[in-house]
Design a protein around this motif. Structure first.
Motif, mmCIF file in Angstrom:
data_model
loop_
_atom_site.group_PDB
_atom_site.id
_atom_site.type_symbol
_atom_site.label_atom_id
_atom_site.label_comp_id
_atom_site.label_asym_id
_atom_site.label_seq_id
_atom_site.Cartn_x
_atom_site.Cartn_y
_atom_site.Cartn_z
ATOM 1 N N GLY A 101 41.696 44.810 45.082
ATOM 2 C CA GLY A 101 40.439 44.836 45.890
ATOM 3 C C GLY A 101 39.755 44.847 45.662
ATOM 4 O O GLY A 101 38.085 45.490 46.354
ATOM 5 N N GLY A 102 39.268 44.676 43.935
ATOM 6 C CA GLY A 102 37.881 44.013 44.388
ATOM 7 C C GLY A 102 37.261 42.942 43.710
ATOM 8 O O GLY A 102 38.308 41.883 44.937
ATOM 9 N N ILE A 103 36.747 42.559 43.096
ATOM 10 C CA ILE A 103 36.270 41.331 43.431
ATOM 11 C C ILE A 103 36.196 40.439 42.032
ATOM 12 O O ILE A 103 35.191 40.580 41.184
ATOM 13 C CB ILE A 103 34.238 40.967 43.926
ATOM 14 C CG1 ILE A 103 34.632 41.382 45.350
ATOM 15 C CG2 ILE A 103 34.068 39.400 44.136
ATOM 16 C CD1 ILE A 103 33.176 41.581 46.442
ATOM 17 N N LYS B 42 43.297 30.363 50.129
ATOM 18 C CA LYS B 42 44.348 31.679 49.584
ATOM 19 C C LYS B 42 43.775 31.896 48.077
ATOM 20 O O LYS B 42 43.918 33.191 48.087
ATOM 21 C CB LYS B 42 45.358 30.036 48.372
ATOM 22 C CG LYS B 42 46.721 31.165 47.687
ATOM 23 C CD LYS B 42 47.944 30.564 47.162
ATOM 24 C CE LYS B 42 47.712 29.546 46.297
ATOM 25 N NZ LYS B 42 49.052 28.892 45.781
ATOM 26 N N VAL B 43 42.483 31.456 47.404
ATOM 27 C CA VAL B 43 41.895 32.353 46.633
ATOM 28 C C VAL B 43 40.466 33.076 46.812
ATOM 29 O O VAL B 43 39.581 33.796 46.711
ATOM 30 C CB VAL B 43 41.195 31.335 45.003
ATOM 31 C CG1 VAL B 43 43.233 31.241 44.819
ATOM 32 C CG2 VAL B 43 40.983 30.079 45.077
ATOM 33 N N THR B 44 39.965 32.710 48.334
ATOM 34 C CA THR B 44 38.701 32.929 48.975
ATOM 35 C C THR B 44 38.728 33.376 50.438
ATOM 36 O O THR B 44 39.979 33.888 50.657
ATOM 37 C CB THR B 44 37.896 31.662 48.927
ATOM 38 O OG1 THR B 44 38.443 30.641 49.920
ATOM 39 C CG2 THR B 44 37.793 30.979 48.096
ATOM 40 N N LEU C 52 35.619 35.601 45.426
ATOM 41 C CA LEU C 52 37.254 36.004 44.821
ATOM 42 C C LEU C 52 37.900 36.540 45.252
ATOM 43 O O LEU C 52 37.516 37.758 43.997
ATOM 44 C CB LEU C 52 37.025 34.989 43.724
ATOM 45 C CG LEU C 52 36.782 33.566 43.768
ATOM 46 C CD1 LEU C 52 36.898 33.304 42.363
ATOM 47 C CD2 LEU C 52 37.994 32.337 44.029
ATOM 48 N N PRO C 53 38.652 37.194 45.468
ATOM 49 C CA PRO C 53 39.464 39.282 45.297
ATOM 50 C C PRO C 53 40.211 38.597 44.877
ATOM 51 O O PRO C 53 40.828 37.961 44.482
ATOM 52 C CB PRO C 53 39.772 38.966 46.942
ATOM 53 C CG PRO C 53 38.822 38.388 48.284
ATOM 54 C CD PRO C 53 39.202 36.408 47.050
ATOM 55 N N ASN C 54 40.202 40.144 43.903
ATOM 56 C CA ASN C 54 41.291 40.275 43.160
ATOM 57 C C ASN C 54 42.432 40.796 43.496
ATOM 58 O O ASN C 54 42.416 41.386 44.721
ATOM 59 C CB ASN C 54 41.340 40.510 41.467
ATOM 60 C CG ASN C 54 40.444 42.347 42.182
ATOM 61 O OD1 ASN C 54 40.769 42.735 43.017
ATOM 62 N ND2 ASN C 54 39.652 42.616 41.076
#
Length: 360
Positions: free
Chosen positions: A91-93, A67-69, A86-88
């Motif tokens: 659109g970033g990381i 779910k988070v990666t 780990l996307p936020n």
């Protein structure tokens, strides 16, 4: 300022110590170029105990990781590791990390030192699955033993077959007389070698045995400055420089760890970005004219328009030329594209090249 279990040893060896990610860390011992050369041709040891280690257990551990990666952790088998991020939601990381599968329902996540609290809070906020999470970062030490002679130099300390350990795999066993040491091959230098994770109370003993075993091979301690030049020659991203909360994995050239055959944080928007195409890309470049690029220098086009920013840059010790990475518009991202680095108000010519800069 936190210390690692080995800080006193670094100080006794005359290391130049600097604050890094809240830790007192050795940046260099005898000099960046000499230390860089030691790792490229022999064997060197980095204390990277400031990195974070999270352990996830339970029948939903994989589901939470999925779910988070961005990468597909379902492909992992016991003893394998995977680079991921780990996307936020924007659109970033949040961070890049390595996922280790210890056993079914049991994983270790290794995260960047500067992001330990941020990552822990982020993953915890998505843990509505009852996964048992432990942050054991403060209890673990980590040595990266890197270089073409690393495996041969360390083989006398363990029954684990270091020479034939595949890239991005790991084993847990006895090392330097200590049990339950995690030995992995996920190197950040491009020169081979491996990492060893162990309890803080074993750090001084293991350090001494590593240097005793490595002495015939010319082993030396290496600081974080050479770690940076080594990883840059390979085109490896550094969080906070080349990737951050505002850079998308697709812009950063990390599409290969962004798998859309599963759902994860912000995957719908990232999928749309992939289909539409990105407007900027992280590229490698070499200086054509004389000048050394540095983090946050501006990148200009042939007409003097500012089109991007340098994320990492240095004089390459192995290649003897100045190299860097930075974000440029997609139309300037193809190899041999001409760009200019603004150094002291002058536009110095560079050209886009494929990474890694250091070809094998």
């Amino acid at each position: 300022m936190k210390n690692t279990a080995l800080t006193a040893i670094h100080e006794s060896l005359g290391a130049k110590m600097v604050p890094f990610a809240g830790y007192n860390m050795p940046v260099q011992y005898e000099g960046v170029n000499a230390e860089h050369e030691t790792v490229r041709t022999g064997v060197g040891v980095f204390d990277v105990s400031h990195m974070g280690e999270f352990f996830l257990k339970g029948e939903n551990a994989l589901a939470l990781i999925q779910k988070v990666t961005s990468n597909d952790a379902s492909k992992l088998v016991d003893g394998k590791a995977q680079y991921s991020c780990l996307p936020n939601n924007d659109g970033g990381i949040v961070d890049d990390l390595i996922v280790y599968k210890i056993a079914d329902n049991h994983y270790m996540l290794v995260v960047n030192a500067s992001n330990i609290e941020k990552d822990w809070n982020w993953i915890s906020s998505h843990n509505d699955l009852g996964v048992d999470m432990q942050n054991l970062s403060d209890g673990y030490s980590l040595l990266a033993i890197q270089g073409p002679k690393a495996a041969e130099a360390m083989q006398s300390l363990t029954a684990i077959d270091l020479v034939n350990m595949p890239y991005y795999s790991f084993q847990i066993g006895e090392f330097a007389g200590k049990q339950d040491v995690i030995v992995s091959a996920t190197g950040y230098t491009g020169s081979g070698g491996f990492e060893i994770y162990f309890k803080n109370e074993d750090a001084v003993t293991i350090w001494a045995k590593v240097f005793e075993a490595g002495a015939p091979f010319g082993i030396k301690p290496i600081g974080l400055a050479a770690r940076d030049t080594l990883r840059l020659e390979m085109g490896f991203c550094l969080y906070g420089n080349d990737i951050n909360d505002t850079t998308s994995p697709l812009e950063a050239g990390l599409g290969w760890i962004t798998k859309f055959d599963k759902e994860f944080t912000n995957s719908e928007n990232l999928k749309k970005q992939k289909e539409a195409g990105v407007s900027k890309k992280l590229v490698g470049f070499e200086m054509v004219d004389r000048g050394i690029p540095r983090h946050d220098y501006e990148i200009a086009d042939a007409n003097g328009n500012i089109v991007g920013i340098v994320t990492s840059g240095t004089q390459s010790p192995s290649l003897g030329i100045a190299i860097g990475m930075g974000y440029v518009p997609t139309e300037l991202a193809t190899p041999d594209s001409e760009i200019y680095i603004r150094i002291r108000n002058k536009d110095i010519k560079a050209k886009v090249v494929k990474t890694p800069f250091l070809k094998k």
